[in-house]
Design a protein around this motif. Structure first.
Motif, PDB file in Angstrom:
ATOM      1  N   UNK A 255       0.830  -1.207   0.000  1.00  0.00           N
ATOM      2  CA  UNK A 255       0.000   0.000   0.000  1.00  0.00           C
ATOM      3  C   UNK A 255       0.866   1.258   0.000  1.00  0.00           C
ATOM      4  N   UNK A 256       1.947   1.220   0.775  1.00  0.00           N
ATOM      5  CA  UNK A 256       2.839   2.379   0.817  1.00  0.00           C
ATOM      6  C   UNK A 256       3.440   2.650  -0.558  1.00  0.00           C
ATOM      7  N   UNK A 257       3.751   1.586  -1.302  1.00  0.00           N
ATOM      8  CA  UNK A 257       4.324   1.750  -2.637  1.00  0.00           C
ATOM      9  C   UNK A 257       3.361   2.476  -3.570  1.00  0.00           C
ATOM     10  N   UNK A 258       2.047   2.427  -3.246  1.00  0.00           N
ATOM     11  CA  UNK A 258       1.040   3.115  -4.069  1.00  0.00           C
ATOM     12  C   UNK A 258       0.583   4.426  -3.441  1.00  0.00           C
ATOM     13  N   UNK A 259       1.336   4.880  -2.433  1.00  0.00           N
ATOM     14  CA  UNK A 259       1.051   6.189  -1.847  1.00  0.00           C
ATOM     15  C   UNK A 259       0.096   6.190  -0.681  1.00  0.00           C
ATOM     16  N   UNK A 260      -0.258   5.017  -0.140  1.00  0.00           N
ATOM     17  CA  UNK A 260      -1.180   4.945   0.991  1.00  0.00           C
ATOM     18  C   UNK A 260      -0.423   4.515   2.257  1.00  0.00           C
TER      19      UNK A 260
ATOM     20  N   UNK B 186      -9.750   3.991  -1.689  1.00  0.00           N
ATOM     21  CA  UNK B 186      -9.195   3.539  -2.968  1.00  0.00           C
ATOM     22  C   UNK B 186      -9.361   2.019  -3.051  1.00  0.00           C
ATOM     23  N   UNK B 187     -10.596   1.553  -3.289  1.00  0.00           N
ATOM     24  CA  UNK B 187     -10.850   0.110  -3.282  1.00  0.00           C
ATOM     25  C   UNK B 187     -10.007  -0.678  -4.279  1.00  0.00           C
ATOM     26  N   UNK B 188      -9.763  -0.115  -5.462  1.00  0.00           N
ATOM     27  CA  UNK B 188      -9.019  -0.840  -6.492  1.00  0.00           C
ATOM     28  C   UNK B 188      -7.588  -1.128  -6.044  1.00  0.00           C
TER      29      UNK B 188
ATOM     30  N   UNK C  65      -4.376  -0.643 -11.098  1.00  0.00           N
ATOM     31  CA  UNK C  65      -3.632  -0.616  -9.832  1.00  0.00           C
ATOM     32  C   UNK C  65      -2.599  -1.740  -9.781  1.00  0.00           C
ATOM     33  N   UNK C  66      -2.975  -2.890 -10.314  1.00  0.00           N
ATOM     34  CA  UNK C  66      -2.072  -4.036 -10.312  1.00  0.00           C
ATOM     35  C   UNK C  66      -0.856  -3.768 -11.196  1.00  0.00           C
ATOM     36  N   UNK C  67      -1.087  -3.142 -12.342  1.00  0.00           N
ATOM     37  CA  UNK C  67       0.007  -2.867 -13.280  1.00  0.00           C
ATOM     38  C   UNK C  67       1.019  -1.871 -12.709  1.00  0.00           C
ATOM     39  N   UNK C  68       0.571  -1.050 -11.767  1.00  0.00           N
ATOM     40  CA  UNK C  68       1.508  -0.077 -11.186  1.00  0.00           C
ATOM     41  C   UNK C  68       2.662  -0.768 -10.471  1.00  0.00           C
ATOM     42  N   UNK C  69       2.441  -1.992 -10.010  1.00  0.00           N
ATOM     43  CA  UNK C  69       3.515  -2.694  -9.294  1.00  0.00           C
ATOM     44  C   UNK C  69       4.662  -3.079 -10.219  1.00  0.00           C
ATOM     45  N   UNK C  70       4.431  -3.029 -11.538  1.00  0.00           N
ATOM     46  CA  UNK C  70       5.540  -3.278 -12.459  1.00  0.00           C
ATOM     47  C   UNK C  70       6.624  -2.215 -12.305  1.00  0.00           C
ATOM     48  N   UNK C  71       6.206  -1.026 -11.871  1.00  0.00           N
ATOM     49  CA  UNK C  71       7.167   0.059 -11.661  1.00  0.00           C
ATOM     50  C   UNK C  71       7.629   0.138 -10.211  1.00  0.00           C
ATOM     51  N   UNK C  72       7.272  -0.879  -9.423  1.00  0.00           N
ATOM     52  CA  UNK C  72       7.643  -0.913  -8.009  1.00  0.00           C
ATOM     53  C   UNK C  72       8.372  -2.226  -7.695  1.00  0.00           C
ATOM     54  N   UNK C  73       9.516  -2.478  -8.341  1.00  0.00           N
ATOM     55  CA  UNK C  73      10.210  -3.765  -8.128  1.00  0.00           C
ATOM     56  C   UNK C  73      10.658  -3.977  -6.686  1.00  0.00           C
TER      57      UNK C  73
END
Length: 327
Positions: A74-79, A120-122, A207-215
């Motif tokens: 969650x932190x990796x996505x700004x939460x 941010x449910x997604x 939201x899932x695809x954003x983790x590609x930029x969060x190795x």
């Protein structure tokens, strides 16, 4: 969806639940009859309470990797979500996992509660999904290594089929989650009233695809998954030691991943009966009586139930607070 279709859907769910419970009961009867009631009672009577206590304490620490995983994702996505909030929600999820006919029922509860907190449910769904997925991947790797280093286990057809089923299931789930072409396909074949659900699924995929930029976040999640699965082996080892049998931790590292994989197969109610069967099947292969295997698994079930009831208290507390807020 019409009322007739809703009734049919409800009926199918009820039939699936009833079938799952019947399979669970039959599996437990089979396992107990295989071990023998007298042997099981004798093993339980002579249990070493010190090791049971150690297993209970270890089990409480075993919850931490999952909490830290979700928090980091969650932190990796700004939460930034507080640890103790996630601690309570994690235990509430464990509670629902025990009393809903699914190993993932609690995940939906966790996703809902975290989604409300973050608004941010997604992203919340994506974080819980990746948390679960990384854990399953590491578990399957452990199980495959166990089979390949102990090729004699492959001779057990049911065990091998269970592992293959889980691997295929993982591949299918990942494909369904990441392939954007599926949404376009469903848009063409599904009626328009259902397109709102496809839109929500599309947000989840984004939201899932954003983790590609969060190795780094993914690497950390896999490390926490490694810690959890290693901890689960130690936990089961402590539970087994309570029944006065010399058991190698290395042997448990072979047995436990396989039993955990078997429990994922969606046949019985929350894996009950399936995992007991796997314990009874595999423990004699490492020179330990089947009665000890079943006793250890029942001990683990009891400890898990206590942990789940703690989650139930957290859920009751949240419900009372919400009622008070509404009043």
């Amino acid at each position: 969806m019409s009322s007739g279709e809703e009734d049919k859907t409800l009926l199918r769910k009820q039939l699936l639940s009833i079938t799952s419970i019947i399979i669970t009961v039959l599996l437990m009867l089979l396992v107990i009859s295989t071990v023998g009631v007298d042997e099981l009672i004798a093993a339980l009577k002579n249990a070493n309470l010190l090791f049971i206590g150690l297993a209970f304490i270890w089990a409480q620490f075993l919850n931490l990797p999952g909490i830290f995983k979700v928090q980091g994702l969650l932190r990796a996505q700004g939460h930034r979500v507080p640890f103790f909030f996630l601690f309570r929600i994690y235990h509430i999820g464990v509670f629902f996992n025990h009393f809903l006919p699914s190993n993932v029922g609690g995940d939906f509860v966790r996703t809902y509660e975290i989604g409300k907190y973050t608004d941010d449910p997604a992203t919340s769904l994506a974080a819980v999904f990746v948390e679960r997925l990384t854990g399953f991947i590491v578990l399957v790797v452990f199980a495959v290594i166990a089979l390949l280093t102990h090729l004699g286990l492959i001779e057990n057809t049911l065990l091998t089929l269970a592992l293959l089923a889980v691997i295929c299931g993982l591949i299918m789930v990942v494909w369904l989650a990441v392939d954007t072409r599926l949404i376009r396909l469903f848009e063409r074949i599904l009626p328009k009233p259902l397109h709102k659900y496809l839109a929500k699924f599309g947000k989840f995929q984004t939201s899932l695809y954003r983790y590609r930029d969060q190795p780094q976040a993914l690497r950390t999640a896999f490390l926490w998954s490694l810690a959890f699965n290693a901890g689960a082996i130690v936990y089961s080892w402590l539970a087994a030691l309570a029944f006065h049998q010399p058991i190698s931790l290395l042997d448990m590292a072979v047995v436990i991943p396989l039993t955990m994989v078997v429990a994922i197969v969606p046949l019985s109610f929350n894996g009950i009966g399936l995992q007991e069967w796997a314990f009874v099947l595999l423990f004699p292969l490492i020179g330990v009586p089947a009665s000890v295997g079943l006793s250890a698994m029942l001990t683990i079930r009891l400890i898990s139930l206590i942990t789940a009831l703690v989650g139930g208290l957290f859920y009751l507390q949240r419900h009372i607070r919400r009622e008070a807020a509404i009043a």
